[in-house]
Write an enzyme that holds these catalytic residues in place. Sequence first.
Site, PDB file in Angstrom:
ATOM      1  N   LYS A  18       0.930  -1.118   0.025  1.00 43.19           N
ATOM      2  CA  LYS A  18      -0.112  -0.088  -0.089  1.00 43.19           C
ATOM      3  C   LYS A  18       0.974   1.358  -0.162  1.00 43.19           C
ATOM      4  O   LYS A  18       2.200   1.319  -0.003  1.00 43.19           O
ATOM      5  CB  LYS A  18      -0.925  -0.005   1.186  1.00 43.19           C
ATOM      6  CG  LYS A  18      -1.960  -1.169   1.133  1.00 43.19           C
ATOM      7  CD  LYS A  18      -2.872  -1.095   2.551  1.00 43.19           C
ATOM      8  CE  LYS A  18      -3.910  -2.100   2.374  1.00 43.19           C
ATOM      9  NZ  LYS A  18      -4.716  -1.899   3.554  1.00 43.19           N
TER      10      LYS A  18
ATOM     11  N   TYR B  26     -12.516  -1.643  -3.235  1.00 45.26           N
ATOM     12  CA  TYR B  26     -13.112  -1.766  -1.955  1.00 45.26           C
ATOM     13  C   TYR B  26     -14.448  -1.603  -2.008  1.00 45.26           C
ATOM     14  O   TYR B  26     -14.960  -0.889  -0.821  1.00 45.26           O
ATOM     15  CB  TYR B  26     -12.301  -0.664  -1.152  1.00 45.26           C
ATOM     16  CG  TYR B  26     -10.760  -1.171  -0.813  1.00 45.26           C
ATOM     17  CD1 TYR B  26     -10.786  -2.217   0.212  1.00 45.26           C
ATOM     18  CD2 TYR B  26      -9.727  -0.376  -0.885  1.00 45.26           C
ATOM     19  CE1 TYR B  26      -9.378  -2.683   0.692  1.00 45.26           C
ATOM     20  CE2 TYR B  26      -8.456  -0.933  -0.384  1.00 45.26           C
ATOM     21  CZ  TYR B  26      -8.570  -1.923   0.270  1.00 45.26           C
ATOM     22  OH  TYR B  26      -7.035  -2.279   0.606  1.00 45.26           O
TER      23      TYR B  26
ATOM     24  N   ASN C 192      -1.834   0.200   7.183  1.00 40.92           N
ATOM     25  CA  ASN C 192      -1.319  -1.255   7.574  1.00 40.92           C
ATOM     26  C   ASN C 192      -0.638  -1.757   6.427  1.00 40.92           C
ATOM     27  O   ASN C 192      -0.534  -2.819   6.880  1.00 40.92           O
ATOM     28  CB  ASN C 192      -2.415  -1.771   8.077  1.00 40.92           C
ATOM     29  CG  ASN C 192      -3.660  -2.231   6.945  1.00 40.92           C
ATOM     30  OD1 ASN C 192      -3.236  -1.882   5.958  1.00 40.92           O
ATOM     31  ND2 ASN C 192      -4.651  -2.704   7.387  1.00 40.92           N
TER      32      ASN C 192
ATOM     33  N   HIS D 200      -2.251  -5.261   1.775  1.00 45.93           N
ATOM     34  CA  HIS D 200      -3.562  -6.042   1.412  1.00 45.93           C
ATOM     35  C   HIS D 200      -3.300  -7.353   0.955  1.00 45.93           C
ATOM     36  O   HIS D 200      -2.523  -7.579   0.502  1.00 45.93           O
ATOM     37  CB  HIS D 200      -4.336  -5.332   0.358  1.00 45.93           C
ATOM     38  CG  HIS D 200      -5.696  -5.990  -0.087  1.00 45.93           C
ATOM     39  ND1 HIS D 200      -6.811  -6.017   0.448  1.00 45.93           N
ATOM     40  CD2 HIS D 200      -5.801  -7.110  -1.225  1.00 45.93           C
ATOM     41  CE1 HIS D 200      -7.515  -6.733  -0.092  1.00 45.93           C
ATOM     42  NE2 HIS D 200      -7.063  -7.380  -1.091  1.00 45.93           N
TER      43      HIS D 200
ATOM     44  N   GLU E 156      -9.931 -10.460  -7.369  1.00 42.03           N
ATOM     45  CA  GLU E 156      -8.997  -9.613  -7.195  1.00 42.03           C
ATOM     46  C   GLU E 156      -7.892  -9.650  -8.070  1.00 42.03           C
ATOM     47  O   GLU E 156      -7.440  -8.734  -8.400  1.00 42.03           O
ATOM     48  CB  GLU E 156      -8.544  -9.332  -5.740  1.00 42.03           C
ATOM     49  CG  GLU E 156      -9.772  -9.050  -4.785  1.00 42.03           C
ATOM     50  CD  GLU E 156      -9.146  -8.973  -3.334  1.00 42.03           C
ATOM     51  OE1 GLU E 156     -10.144  -8.567  -2.442  1.00 42.03           O
ATOM     52  OE2 GLU E 156      -7.928  -9.280  -2.890  1.00 42.03           O
TER      53      GLU E 156
HETATM   54  P1  IDP Z   1      -8.107  -6.431   5.906  1.00 43.58           P
HETATM   55  O1  IDP Z   1      -7.330  -5.454   4.934  1.00 43.58           O
HETATM   56  O2  IDP Z   1      -7.462  -7.010   7.096  1.00 43.58           O
HETATM   57  O3  IDP Z   1      -8.732  -7.397   5.340  1.00 43.58           O
HETATM   58  P2  IDP Z   1     -10.740  -4.654   5.923  1.00 43.58           P
HETATM   59  O4  IDP Z   1     -11.618  -4.935   7.025  1.00 43.58           O
HETATM   60  O5  IDP Z   1     -10.968  -5.719   4.749  1.00 43.58           O
HETATM   61  O6  IDP Z   1      -9.211  -5.384   6.380  1.00 43.58           O
HETATM   62  O7  IDP Z   1     -10.432  -3.285   5.515  1.00 43.58           O
HETATM   63  C1  IDP Z   1      -9.681  -2.857   4.379  1.00 43.58           C
HETATM   64  C2  IDP Z   1      -8.783  -1.910   4.777  1.00 43.58           C
HETATM   65  O8  IDP Z   1      -9.473  -0.831   5.139  1.00 43.58           O
HETATM   66  C3  IDP Z   1      -7.875  -2.335   5.867  1.00 43.58           C
HETATM   67  O9  IDP Z   1      -6.675  -2.932   5.400  1.00 43.58           O
HETATM   68  C4  IDP Z   1      -7.350  -0.804   6.343  1.00 43.58           C
HETATM   69  O10 IDP Z   1      -6.356  -0.165   5.510  1.00 43.58           O
HETATM   70  C5  IDP Z   1      -8.710  -0.015   6.167  1.00 43.58           C
HETATM   71  N1  IDP Z   1      -9.578  -0.003   7.470  1.00 43.58           N
HETATM   72  C6  IDP Z   1     -10.170  -1.366   8.050  1.00 43.58           C
HETATM   73  N2  IDP Z   1     -10.944  -0.741   9.195  1.00 43.58           N
HETATM   74  C7  IDP Z   1     -10.587   0.424   9.239  1.00 43.58           C
HETATM   75  C8  IDP Z   1     -10.689   1.695  10.277  1.00 43.58           C
HETATM   76  O11 IDP Z   1     -11.510   1.448  11.405  1.00 43.58           O
HETATM   77  N3  IDP Z   1     -10.240   2.802  10.245  1.00 43.58           N
HETATM   78  C9  IDP Z   1      -9.497   3.153   9.112  1.00 43.58           C
HETATM   79  N4  IDP Z   1      -9.340   2.163   8.345  1.00 43.58           N
HETATM   80  C10 IDP Z   1      -9.945   0.860   8.256  1.00 43.58           C
HETATM   81 MG    MG Z   2     -10.391  -7.163   3.749  1.00 39.94          MG
END
Ligand code: IDP
Ligand code: MG
Length: 141
Positions: A11, A51, A114, A117, A128
């Site tokens: 990312k 997304y 983070n 992905h 994807e």
């Molecule tokens: P994942 O990447 O672990 O599958 P997802 O719930 O699919 O997590 O969320 C997609 C992405 O959205 C996350 O990797 C992160 O970058 C962002 N994200 C998820 N939850 C939050 C939040 O509570 N606040 C801000 N960004 C979030």
């Molecule tokens: Mg996810």
Amino acid sequence: MPIERTLSILKPDATARNLTGKINAVLEEKGLRIVAQKRLRLSRRQAEAFYAVHRERSFFGELVEYMVSGPVVVQVLEGENAVAYHRDIMGATNPANAAPGTIRKLFGESIERNAVHGSDSPENAEKEIRFFFSDIEIVAA
Ligand code: IDP
Ligand code: MG
């Protein structure tokens, strides 16, 4: 265990901090193979489409802004049980909750920024991968 393919994205926070090599070193050391790879900048439309499953979430707008804020590296990883295995190596969504040694623990900055992905199911991995790659761009070992 079945050989699978999964989509990985390094990312914008990872490319900004010049961490693509360090992250890929972890993936390769753990036995996943990078069988396709490209660096690109997502358009807003692409980020929203990628997304789309999160479009009702409160963080959707910020997530899209973040994903278009800089280059990403999209790649296809191949290996045994690659979808679930890659999720294990990535660690929990929030780096604060991620297990020691996982990519998000090592390199993630926040629940949003983070670093990586990874597809969350074989069905989503297929979709994807198709989103970014055609067959001739995926070159197995
Ligand atoms: P994942 O990447 O672990 O599958 P997802 O719930 O699919 O997590 O969320 C997609 C992405 O959205 C996350 O990797 C992160 O970058 C962002 N994200 C998820 N939850 C939050 C939040 O509570 N606040 C801000 N960004 C979030
Ligand atoms: Mg996810």
